[in-house]
Each structure stands twice: as C-alpha cells, then as structure tokens.
Design an enzyme around this catalytic site. Structure first.
Site, PDB file in Angstrom:
ATOM      1  N   ARG A   1       0.819  -1.259  -0.140  1.00 51.37           N
ATOM      2  CA  ARG A   1       0.061  -0.028   0.015  1.00 51.37           C
ATOM      3  C   ARG A   1       0.855   1.109   0.013  1.00 51.37           C
ATOM      4  O   ARG A   1       0.603   2.218   0.692  1.00 51.37           O
ATOM      5  CB  ARG A   1      -0.878  -0.020   1.273  1.00 51.37           C
ATOM      6  CG  ARG A   1      -2.024  -1.163   1.123  1.00 51.37           C
ATOM      7  CD  ARG A   1      -2.824  -1.061  -0.055  1.00 51.37           C
ATOM      8  NE  ARG A   1      -3.542  -2.525   0.058  1.00 51.37           N
ATOM      9  CZ  ARG A   1      -3.422  -3.485  -0.629  1.00 51.37           C
ATOM     10  NH1 ARG A   1      -2.153  -3.517  -1.276  1.00 51.37           N
ATOM     11  NH2 ARG A   1      -4.025  -4.561  -0.593  1.00 51.37           N
TER      12      ARG A   1
ATOM     13  N   GLU B   1      -4.548   3.837   6.222  1.00 47.44           N
ATOM     14  CA  GLU B   1      -4.463   3.682   4.960  1.00 47.44           C
ATOM     15  C   GLU B   1      -5.175   4.717   4.253  1.00 47.44           C
ATOM     16  O   GLU B   1      -4.903   4.899   2.931  1.00 47.44           O
ATOM     17  CB  GLU B   1      -5.297   2.376   4.455  1.00 47.44           C
ATOM     18  CG  GLU B   1      -5.307   2.027   3.003  1.00 47.44           C
ATOM     19  CD  GLU B   1      -5.561   0.648   2.847  1.00 47.44           C
ATOM     20  OE1 GLU B   1      -6.154   0.421   1.792  1.00 47.44           O
ATOM     21  OE2 GLU B   1      -5.528  -0.087   3.751  1.00 47.44           O
TER      22      GLU B   1
ATOM     23  N   SER C   1     -11.083   1.003   2.990  1.00 47.60           N
ATOM     24  CA  SER C   1     -10.406   0.432   4.404  1.00 47.60           C
ATOM     25  C   SER C   1      -9.716   1.429   4.968  1.00 47.60           C
ATOM     26  O   SER C   1      -8.816   2.272   4.366  1.00 47.60           O
ATOM     27  CB  SER C   1      -9.236  -0.500   3.810  1.00 47.60           C
ATOM     28  OG  SER C   1      -9.989  -1.815   3.240  1.00 47.60           O
TER      29      SER C   1
END
Length: 317
Positions: free
Chosen positions: A179, A297, A227
């Site tokens: 990520r 995130e 998320s």
C-alpha cells in the site's frame, strides 16, 4: 471563514492561463466518498496532458499542488486544501488495448479497466474491480484486493513532475511496497500500462461477479473511505478493531461500520474532524488492548477548520 476561502481571490490571479477550467473556492465534499470536508482554494481541471504540463511549468513554485481522483480513499479536512487541487477527469479517462497490454489514463476508474480487460478476454486484472477509485490513485498506493495488486501487473507508469516534464517510470522506479509507492508526491501520475494474460472471457466475468458479491456482503458502500487502516504484519486491522470493542463506535456523525469494522462511515452529518477523531480513538483503543499501532491507509489532507481543536493521535505513527 477559513484560510482557504480568505486567500482564494489572490491565488487564482497568480495562476497561468489554461484551456481547462480554474475554479476558486470549489467545494470538495460532494466529490469525496465520505461526503465531508472543506473546499479547494483553487480547483484545476486540465483539458489534457499538454494543458496539465503547461500549467505545472508556468505555475509559481510556491503554490502547493494536490491531486485528487474520485477521492475514494481520502479524507479532506474541514478547512479545505490550500493551493491548487488538480482533478484529472475528461482527457485522462481513456482505456485502450494492444495485445496483452491495457493502457489507461490516471482518471480511468479501476472498475472500468477491469471490465475493459474482461471484454477483450484479458485475465489478471479482475482484482481492480474490487478497488474503488482511479488508476492514478491505484498507482499512488499500490492498490490491491482479492489476491492482486498493482505491482504484479504494472509495465510502466506515465507522469509529469512539478516542472511539467514528462516521465516514464518502470517498476523499479515506482518502489512499490504494501500500500505504498516511493515516487515523490510532487510527481503526478497521468496513466499506466498494465499487463494482462489471455483468458476465458466467461471465467473472467465470473471472477468479477464473485468479487462484486463479496464486496456487497462484507463492506458498506455509502459515505465511506474504504479500508481505514493497513493490515499489520501477520494480522488484520478489522480483527484488532473488533477485539478492542470498537465495532459500531460513534463520534459525532461518524461511526465504525457494524458490517466491516475497518471501515468508517459518515452517518449523514459527520464532519471530517468527526471521522478523523473517530479513527484516532480506534487507534488508541487498539493500541491499549493489543499493543499494535494501526497505520492509516486513508490519506488525510488539507487544513483543520479555524477554531477546531486539533485531533490528538491515538497511537504512535
């Protein structure tokens, strides 16, 4: 009145002429998935790549530049975003197929890329149908879901830097990790070439349908940013959040989703501060109960609203 609104008229007068559109004090809440947050001091929607590169080459160096896609994994703070916000819309959404390669503009929706690959019998990109947002955002965070991620399919990315110079970035240049992308934030992605592989069109379509069903069964789909926290090594963020007793936790108009507790939702009237403060409270409780510091995130950008108390971090970053 916030600082963004007070300085808007001065900034737009300093910007170079464009063929696209410059808008002072443009509201952003309506274009974010959270439906919260303040305005852009100036919003720039370039007509095409030449317009974008020309603007960057001529814009004053002291003007902050921020790029927004469809803001699916983003929280804009209530005071808004100072400087120029660039949205790559029309002119950056084309998708083309050449053999096993898919060329997509940075503004192309990940879902549309997956569906185009399906229509041409190319497998390996089905996971993109489960990634909300655009190709530009997927590049910026090495987006992934359902067993796939961008680093596994990227051939190269195209971009422009702060001086308007055009770049072609190979996988080694992108520095993808979980990520994360190592390319500086001052570099703006404008498109990507992805590699698929020949596959059975019916099997590809079935996989995309399977991903859609799984998302519908496990994730909320309204007024959320996807998320919230990355999964810590060897564990899952949702499990730690649930174990800390945070499922359904509320703060102002923000709530931890009952359906999937790694999602925060705007129940209707949440401010960006409500959402960020709730996220930090979740981090605090998880750290207190498990010793694990969750990492955001969702990107949080912009300034707090004048007069708002700062959001206190709930755990080490």
């Amino acid at each position: 009145m916030n600082a963004v609104a007070r300085t808007t008229s001065h900034l737009i007068d300093r910007l170079p002429p464009v063929r696209g559109r410059l808008t002072a004090g443009a509201p952003l809440a309506s274009v974010t998935w959270f439906r919260a947050g303040g305005p852009a001091e100036v919003l720039f929607r370039p007509a095409d790549l030449d317009d974008l590169a020309g603007f960057l080459a001529a814009a004053p160096e002291d003007v902050p530049i921020t790029v927004l896609g469809v803001a699916s994994n983003l929280l804009v703070r209530d005071g808004g975003i100072p400087g120029v916000v660039i949205r790559l819309l029309r002119g950056f959404t084309d998708i083309a197929i050449e053999g096993d390669y898919v060329m997509a503009g940075a503004g192309a929706l990940d879902l549309n890329v997956a569906l185009t690959a399906r229509d041409h019998g190319l497998a390996g990109l089905e996971f993109l149908s489960g990634v909300p947002g655009t190709i530009g955002g997927a590049l910026r965070m090495n987006a992934g879901a359902y067993g796939g991620e961008v680093k596994n399919v990227i051939v190269h990315a195209d971009a422009v830097d702060r001086r308007g110079q055009r770049l072609r970035l190979l996988p080694a240049d992108l520095g993808f990790t979980y990520r994360h992308c190592a390319v500086p934030g001052s570099v703006i992605f404008t498109g990507a070439t992805l590699r698929g592989q020949p596959g059975d069109q019916n099997a590809i379509a079935a996989r995309i349908s399977e991903i859609d069903r799984a998302r519908g069964e496990s994730q909320p789909r309204s007024r959320t940013g996807g998320s919230t926290f990355t999964n810590p090594p060897g564990d899952s963020a949702w499990r730690l959040i649930d174990a800390a007793g945070c499922r359904g936790l509320r703060m102002g108009g923000a709530q931890v989703s009952e359906k999937h507790c790694n999602f925060l939702i705007n129940t209707g009237e949440a401010t960006a501060r409500d959402i960020e403060a709730l996220g930090e409270e979740v981090r605090r409780r998880v750290y207190q109960t498990s010793g694990v510091a969750l990492h955001w995130e969702i990107m949080r950008i912009g300034a707090p609203r004048a007069g708002d108390a700062p959001v206190v971090p709930g755990a080490p970053s």
